[in-house]
Motif scaffolding. Sequence first.
Motif, PDB file in Angstrom:
ATOM      1  N   VAL A 136       0.833  -1.205   0.000  1.00  0.00           N
ATOM      2  CA  VAL A 136       0.000   0.000   0.000  1.00  0.00           C
ATOM      3  C   VAL A 136       0.869   1.256   0.000  1.00  0.00           C
ATOM      4  O   VAL A 136       0.529   2.268  -0.628  1.00  0.00           O
ATOM      5  CB  VAL A 136      -0.991  -0.004   1.193  1.00  0.00           C
ATOM      6  N   LEU A 137       2.031   1.219   0.660  1.00  0.00           N
ATOM      7  CA  LEU A 137       2.938   2.362   0.627  1.00  0.00           C
ATOM      8  C   LEU A 137       3.527   2.546  -0.765  1.00  0.00           C
ATOM      9  O   LEU A 137       3.694   3.684  -1.240  1.00  0.00           O
ATOM     10  CB  LEU A 137       4.060   2.184   1.653  1.00  0.00           C
ATOM     11  N   GLN A 138       3.849   1.462  -1.427  1.00  0.00           N
ATOM     12  CA  GLN A 138       4.351   1.544  -2.797  1.00  0.00           C
ATOM     13  C   GLN A 138       3.317   2.189  -3.710  1.00  0.00           C
ATOM     14  O   GLN A 138       3.632   3.055  -4.528  1.00  0.00           O
ATOM     15  CB  GLN A 138       4.707   0.147  -3.317  1.00  0.00           C
ATOM     16  N   MET A 139       2.048   1.781  -3.571  1.00  0.00           N
ATOM     17  CA  MET A 139       0.971   2.344  -4.391  1.00  0.00           C
ATOM     18  C   MET A 139       0.697   3.803  -4.038  1.00  0.00           C
ATOM     19  O   MET A 139       0.315   4.602  -4.896  1.00  0.00           O
ATOM     20  CB  MET A 139      -0.307   1.525  -4.219  1.00  0.00           C
ATOM     21  N   MET A 140       0.916   4.170  -2.773  1.00  0.00           N
ATOM     22  CA  MET A 140       0.661   5.540  -2.345  1.00  0.00           C
ATOM     23  C   MET A 140       1.686   6.513  -2.903  1.00  0.00           C
ATOM     24  O   MET A 140       1.419   7.713  -3.012  1.00  0.00           O
ATOM     25  CB  MET A 140       0.665   5.617  -0.809  1.00  0.00           C
ATOM     26  N   GLU A 141       2.863   6.029  -3.259  1.00  0.00           N
ATOM     27  CA  GLU A 141       3.897   6.927  -3.765  1.00  0.00           C
ATOM     28  C   GLU A 141       3.502   7.563  -5.086  1.00  0.00           C
ATOM     29  O   GLU A 141       3.761   8.746  -5.317  1.00  0.00           O
ATOM     30  CB  GLU A 141       5.219   6.174  -3.920  1.00  0.00           C
ATOM     31  N   THR A 142       2.879   6.803  -5.966  1.00  0.00           N
ATOM     32  CA  THR A 142       2.597   7.341  -7.306  1.00  0.00           C
ATOM     33  C   THR A 142       1.236   6.958  -7.873  1.00  0.00           C
ATOM     34  O   THR A 142       0.660   7.715  -8.641  1.00  0.00           O
ATOM     35  CB  THR A 142       3.664   6.845  -8.313  1.00  0.00           C
ATOM     36  N   THR A 143       0.696   5.818  -7.527  1.00  0.00           N
ATOM     37  CA  THR A 143      -0.439   5.262  -8.268  1.00  0.00           C
ATOM     38  C   THR A 143      -1.798   5.669  -7.714  1.00  0.00           C
ATOM     39  O   THR A 143      -2.656   6.169  -8.450  1.00  0.00           O
ATOM     40  CB  THR A 143      -0.344   3.716  -8.298  1.00  0.00           C
ATOM     41  N   ILE A 144      -2.017   5.475  -6.420  1.00  0.00           N
ATOM     42  CA  ILE A 144      -3.344   5.705  -5.842  1.00  0.00           C
ATOM     43  C   ILE A 144      -3.772   7.171  -5.896  1.00  0.00           C
ATOM     44  O   ILE A 144      -4.904   7.468  -6.311  1.00  0.00           O
ATOM     45  CB  ILE A 144      -3.408   5.182  -4.393  1.00  0.00           C
ATOM     46  N   PRO A 145      -2.924   8.139  -5.469  1.00  0.00           N
ATOM     47  CA  PRO A 145      -3.412   9.518  -5.383  1.00  0.00           C
ATOM     48  C   PRO A 145      -4.044  10.083  -6.663  1.00  0.00           C
ATOM     49  O   PRO A 145      -5.174  10.567  -6.613  1.00  0.00           O
ATOM     50  CB  PRO A 145      -2.163  10.302  -4.966  1.00  0.00           C
ATOM     51  N   PRO A 146      -3.371  10.039  -7.831  1.00  0.00           N
ATOM     52  CA  PRO A 146      -4.012  10.634  -9.017  1.00  0.00           C
ATOM     53  C   PRO A 146      -5.278   9.908  -9.444  1.00  0.00           C
ATOM     54  O   PRO A 146      -6.241  10.541  -9.887  1.00  0.00           O
ATOM     55  CB  PRO A 146      -2.925  10.546 -10.099  1.00  0.00           C
ATOM     56  N   LEU A 147      -5.304   8.582  -9.301  1.00  0.00           N
ATOM     57  CA  LEU A 147      -6.490   7.825  -9.701  1.00  0.00           C
ATOM     58  C   LEU A 147      -7.682   8.156  -8.810  1.00  0.00           C
ATOM     59  O   LEU A 147      -8.805   8.367  -9.294  1.00  0.00           O
ATOM     60  CB  LEU A 147      -6.203   6.318  -9.646  1.00  0.00           C
TER      61      LEU A 147
END
Length: 396
Positions: free
Chosen positions: A166-177
Amino acid sequence: MQYFKLQIKRILKSKFTWISLILILSICAYFLRINYIVNNVDSHDLSQAKSNLIIQQHNIKYFGKALKDSKLGTQEKKQMTGDLKEAKSTSKELQTLIGALKNNDWKTAYPIMIRQEKRNLASAKKDNLDNALLAMSKRDLRQLEILAKLQIPKENYESIKGGFFVLQMMETTIPPLVVLAVIFILVKIYSAGFFERMRLGNLLPQKKLTLTEFYTGTTIGFGYFLLIFFLIFLLPSIFFGTGNFNYPITAMNPQAKEYIFIPMFRLFLPTLFLELLSFAFIAAVVLLIIQLFKRRLVALLLSVFLLVGGMVLPQFVIGVRSFAQYLPMSYFFALQPVEGMFGISNAYTFADENQLVTYPQVNFRNGVIVLVIGTIVILLLNCLIAKSTQKGRKIK
């Protein structure tokens, strides 16, 4: 309260809500699958150890044959003997390391890895490598020392465990989506309050309509984010575990330009708090645009341009980072300011990461200040516009 309940029901019945949720989870599942594939082959450390062992075995054969050459002088023979002895010692050490890594025997593996990393650091200093490479070598050594002290197994960056993933996804993927999906949702519920460019709420005796809309939008936006955040954490955790919450996550002291390590559990609350403030700002901006333009499509395009464009621009354009601390959208990638890794740890950086350029001004404290002030200003504008339209004045 009735308005809040009505909008919640509307969101739950909307097909877009569920389609966007499934789409975001599918994208994250794709990355989880990649991580799973990576974790089913040799780890970086094991692959590196095997490669180094092959090199040392080749050196042993080479030095062994060279020593049989009768033309070698005394000094050359002495040097060659020393090199052969070192190659045999290193080969034996690598064989022990490979066995330990295969058996997850970290108590044996860590001392060997630390010795190797110290040799690498000494070599980097001797070769006068640039500061960025030296910093990375120091980072790797420090992480190994912390892991050895805590006796925690080393994890790949591409981990499949819930906390790491979840931290890996929070770096770049989750926020803009999520921001993009929330903008669509908020435009839909806010624009539903207009008919023929007239705000229906103005016909009702609701003194706190704007605050109610803002509160509802913030709650819906942050609630949508939390749902995705916890699903992305929970689903890998069910199958692969959560990971150790004391694990030292690589972070940055941007003032000193030094890598530091923060226990995983200390990252979650500040990150979630910045995200809450971010969605409050997003709700206020979308409501303002709706009130000004009163057209769903125009409001949608402007919101996406300002909010999504504003959060991605500093990730792409190096020049924007000089004043990124004043942009509320810079803090939508909430994990980066908390880690001190703004401009370093994201997939969009392409120009200056090798020079270890840091941006200490984009931090958690400034994020709270900028987002709170920005939200208050936009909310006051919302209230002024709502008040003026209730009095019958046209806003141009």
